[in-house]
Design an enzyme around this catalytic site. Structure first.
Site, PDB file in Angstrom:
ATOM      1  N   GLN A  98       0.678  -1.204  -0.013  1.00 49.11           N
ATOM      2  CA  GLN A  98       0.108   0.108   0.038  1.00 49.11           C
ATOM      3  C   GLN A  98       0.803   1.348  -0.004  1.00 49.11           C
ATOM      4  O   GLN A  98       1.699   1.495   0.963  1.00 49.11           O
ATOM      5  CB  GLN A  98      -1.152  -0.010   1.348  1.00 49.11           C
ATOM      6  N   TYR A 179      -5.860  10.890   4.328  1.00 49.10           N
ATOM      7  CA  TYR A 179      -4.510  11.448   4.010  1.00 49.10           C
ATOM      8  C   TYR A 179      -4.509  12.110   2.742  1.00 49.10           C
ATOM      9  O   TYR A 179      -5.290  12.548   2.101  1.00 49.10           O
ATOM     10  CB  TYR A 179      -3.828   9.902   3.895  1.00 49.10           C
ATOM     11  N   ARG A 226      -7.862   2.155  -2.865  1.00 49.22           N
ATOM     12  CA  ARG A 226      -8.631   2.412  -1.493  1.00 49.22           C
ATOM     13  C   ARG A 226      -9.257   3.527  -1.345  1.00 49.22           C
ATOM     14  O   ARG A 226      -8.582   4.558  -1.392  1.00 49.22           O
ATOM     15  CB  ARG A 226      -7.697   1.843  -0.132  1.00 49.22           C
ATOM     16  N   GLY A 317      -9.015  -6.486   9.237  1.00 51.40           N
ATOM     17  CA  GLY A 317      -7.901  -5.843   9.724  1.00 51.40           C
ATOM     18  C   GLY A 317      -7.452  -6.351  11.050  1.00 51.40           C
ATOM     19  O   GLY A 317      -6.756  -7.249  11.227  1.00 51.40           O
ATOM     20  N   ARG A 318      -8.117  -5.920  12.281  1.00 52.79           N
ATOM     21  CA  ARG A 318      -7.867  -6.103  13.548  1.00 52.79           C
ATOM     22  C   ARG A 318      -7.700  -7.640  13.702  1.00 52.79           C
ATOM     23  O   ARG A 318      -7.106  -8.347  14.615  1.00 52.79           O
ATOM     24  CB  ARG A 318      -8.516  -5.259  14.644  1.00 52.79           C
TER      25      ARG A 318
END
Length: 362
Positions: A98, A179, A226, A317-318
């Site tokens: 990424q 971002y 993304r 993810g987590r």
């Protein structure tokens, strides 16, 4: 029938199942952005994911906003990443990198020479970022000059080339989570009056040009992107005034590139799975390619998403932090380990490579 455990392809990349490992910042690199050998074990342990999307990786020193995050802009970074990708491939997995530029979510202490972070407009972010000495509010950024933007796009090209040298199977353009690229997309953070601000065409221009440049290096069928139309997490970034219109237009524009996939955070990061607040299927149709769904998916939701055709893959993810063999646990409907948040960021092997697989646990 396709289910969560059916092999297939995402663009040109083979996948052994439809479970993607989402990008997880773990802050285990050194302050030069070079991974330690611990990352080799960490990613190898999780190689049963159909596709690993690496932690967000800085394309330049300027793009760094958090201490101890990895980079992909020097040969030292390539040398550190290469044994990671080799280990994933030896274990039968596939992995994309990424590509990340944080924009205004940075602090002058993380920038070369203590310079100001850059952004589409000089608007300071809220929230906190993580520097070597602890948490601080992001510094006031300066607005990128128009004549600097071609060089920024070249930075993405350079990082994409180095990702290829490092042995990845493709790259994902990080245009989400508040971002830099998303700062350009949203009218809440982009107040420019040049060709990269104002209209939706101009505000989505940089994301499109970056994706186009990276696709020139890799081929479009090995490039994903993304997006996060409803996320306000990093920097307390306000939403765009017209999320469906803006991101729908961007998806249509990206469709012309025929990228490998669109990876979407369906709602607020770490929030509920909130598909009803935004028509993500309309976004998927506008994009026209394969779709990775993400955001608080459970086993039941993921099974349903694949079986009904809502998504081509589901990113977790987590759950991958405490469950390196998450795919097998999902297959068996076995209990999942919930990793404590105090081991998410920073440190060594503890909380990083020492979670057992299901068989070891038993």
């Amino acid at each position: 029938m396709t289910d969560l455990f059916t092999p297939g392809r995402i663009g040109a990349i083979p996948v052994s199942n439809r479970v993607a490992m989402g990008p997880l910042t773990r802050a285990r690199a050194d302050m030069e952005g070079i991974h330690t050998p611990l990352a080799i074990d960490y990613y190898r342990q999780r190689a049963s994911a159909g596709l690993i999307i690496s932690e967000a990786t800085n394309i330049t020193r300027q793009g760094r906003g958090y201490a101890f995050t990895p980079g992909i802009y020097t040969q030292e970074h390539v040398a550190a990443w290469r044994p990671v990708t080799d280990a994933v491939h030896e274990a039968g997995g596939h992995m994309v990198l990424q590509l990340w530029h944080v924009g205004r979510i940075s602090h002058f202490s993380l920038q070369a020479g203590g310079q100001e972070p850059v952004a589409p407009s000089a608007i300071q972010a809220g929230g906190l970022t993580y520097i070597e000495s602890g948490f601080e509010r992001p510094s006031m950024p300066r607005a990128l000059r128009t004549d600097e933007i071609p060089g920024l796009i070249d930075d993405y090209r350079h990082a994409a080339r180095l990702a290829k040298e490092a042995g990845f199977d493709g790259v994902e353009v990080h245009s989400a989570n508040g971002y830099l690229l998303e700062q350009f997309i949203r009218d809440s953070t982009n107040k420019r009056e040049d060709g990269y601000g104002g209209s939706v065409e101009n505000r989505t221009r940089l994301t499109f040009e970056v994706a186009q440049a990276v696709a020139e290096i890799w081929g479009a069928d090995r490039v994903g992107i993304r997006l996060s139309p409803l996320t306000m997490s990093a920097g307390d970034t306000p939403l765009d005034s017209d999320p469906e219109g803006t991101y729908g237009y961007l998806a249509e524009r990206l469709a012309t590139l025929r990228l490998a996939y669109l990876h979407c955070i369906e709602g607020q990061t770490r929030g509920d799975n909130a598909q009803q607040a935004f028509d993500f299927q309309a976004l998927r149709r506008a994009f026209g390619g394969q779709y990775i769904a993400n955001n608080s998916y459970t086993r039941a939701l993921a099974l349903h998403a694949i079986e009904t055709g809502h998504a081509d893959m589901v990113a977790f993810g987590r759950p991958f932090i405490g469950n390196p063999d998450l795919v097998e646990r999902l297959r068996q409907d076995a209990p999942l380990v919930e990793a404590p948040q105090d081991i998410f960021y920073g440190g060594g092997a503890h909380g990083y490579t020492d979670f057992p697989a299901l068989e070891e646990e038993r």
